[in-house]
Design an enzyme around this catalytic site. Structure first.
Site, short mmCIF file in Angstrom:
data_model
loop_
_atom_site.label_atom_id
_atom_site.label_comp_id
_atom_site.label_asym_id
_atom_site.label_seq_id
_atom_site.Cartn_x
_atom_site.Cartn_y
_atom_site.Cartn_z
N ASP A 14 0.79 -0.71 -0.23
CA ASP A 14 0.06 -0.62 0.72
C ASP A 14 0.86 1.19 0.08
O ASP A 14 1.98 1.23 0.29
CB ASP A 14 -0.67 0.04 1.37
CG ASP A 14 -1.49 1.41 1.45
OD1 ASP A 14 -2.47 1.66 0.68
OD2 ASP A 14 -1.50 1.71 2.53
N ASP A 16 -0.01 5.33 1.23
CA ASP A 16 -0.80 6.32 1.89
C ASP A 16 -0.43 5.18 3.33
O ASP A 16 -1.23 4.77 3.45
CB ASP A 16 -1.61 6.50 2.04
CG ASP A 16 -1.71 7.59 0.53
OD1 ASP A 16 -1.50 9.17 0.43
OD2 ASP A 16 -2.31 6.76 -0.96
N ASP A 177 -1.69 -0.83 6.01
CA ASP A 177 -1.75 0.05 7.30
C ASP A 177 -3.49 -0.63 7.38
O ASP A 177 -3.89 0.35 9.09
CB ASP A 177 -1.46 1.48 7.63
CG ASP A 177 -1.84 2.16 6.04
OD1 ASP A 177 -2.40 2.00 5.29
OD2 ASP A 177 -2.50 3.32 6.76
#
Length: 232
Positions: A14, A16, A177
């Site tokens: 991922d 961001d 995240d």
């Protein structure tokens, strides 16, 4: 990660909240949009829990701070156009790499893993941001939130990477995240590791159903190396 499982051959990472702290960029772009609409500025603390589900959801959530549903629908196109204009103008200006990201990518590559970046950020924002931050050369594949018909938490982007790499999902790990990453990975049949420092929509990372929490991409590489050394 499961004992006796197949060796990991690829990682889907991922952007961001996993590789880059981008909320400072969102703050600039969203407040530029809000100023165009004659709305006051909002803080990073308000923005951070909204990040991760794609631009459309982000803009609607930001507008919902001031407008009802009918007003949001009425100004949405104008707001989205303003947001995109402001974001492209500042993309990466304030974003910073999290610790050990480059070291982690290097370690993953040295393990022989193929690397893909899958994000819900629009591809028009993603590609220049990866370039600006020196991340682009590490990735064989990059998919943004509008690259395919569906975005995370739908498994489609991860399934597409597995097809592109010619690998079974059981040989692929997703690193992210948020619950978006974990839900997509679980549905696709991939392993999933989570980092504790990202955004996860304001929820503790411990609430995510993952195969482990790693403090950095470098720690993820070490865990994958240990897994592969004992795998079938």
């Amino acid at each position: 990660m499961k004992s006796g499982a197949a060796a990991i051959q690829a990682a889907i990472i991922d952007l961001d909240g996993t590789m880059l702290h981008t909320v400072p960029d969102f703050e600039l772009a969203l407040n530029g949009m809000r100023a165009d609409l004659k709305l006051g500025p909002i803080t990073q603390d308000i923005i951070e829990p909204m990040v991760g589900k794609g631009s459309e959801k982000l803009i609607r959530d930001v507008l919902a701070l001031d407008y009802d549903a009918a007003k949001i629908d009425a100004v949405f196109d104008q707001a989205m156009a303003a947001y995109q204009r402001h974001y492209l103008a500042i993309n990466g200006e304030r974003a910073t790499l999290y610790p050990d990201v480059i070291e982690g990518l290097r370690a993953l590559q040295e393990l022989g893993l193929r690397l893909a970046c899958v994000t819900n950020k629009p591809i028009a924002f993603t590609t220049p941001l990866l370039d600006r931050k020196g991340l682009a050369p590490w990735f064989e594949l990059v998919y943004g939130g509008d690259s395919l018909p569906k975005k995370k938490p739908d498994p489609l982007p991860l399934q597409q990477v597995c097809r592109d790499f010619g690998l079974p999902p059981s040989a692929v790990v997703a690193i992210g995240d948020s619950s978006n990453d974990a839900e997509a990975a679980r549905a696709a049949g991939c392993f999933v590791l989570t980092v504790p420092y990202g955004y996860n929509h304001g929820m503790p990372v411990q609430t995510i159903n993952s195969d482990g929490i790693v403090n950095s991409l470098l720690d993820a590489a070490k865990l994958i190396s240990a897994h592969n050394s004992t795998s079938n």
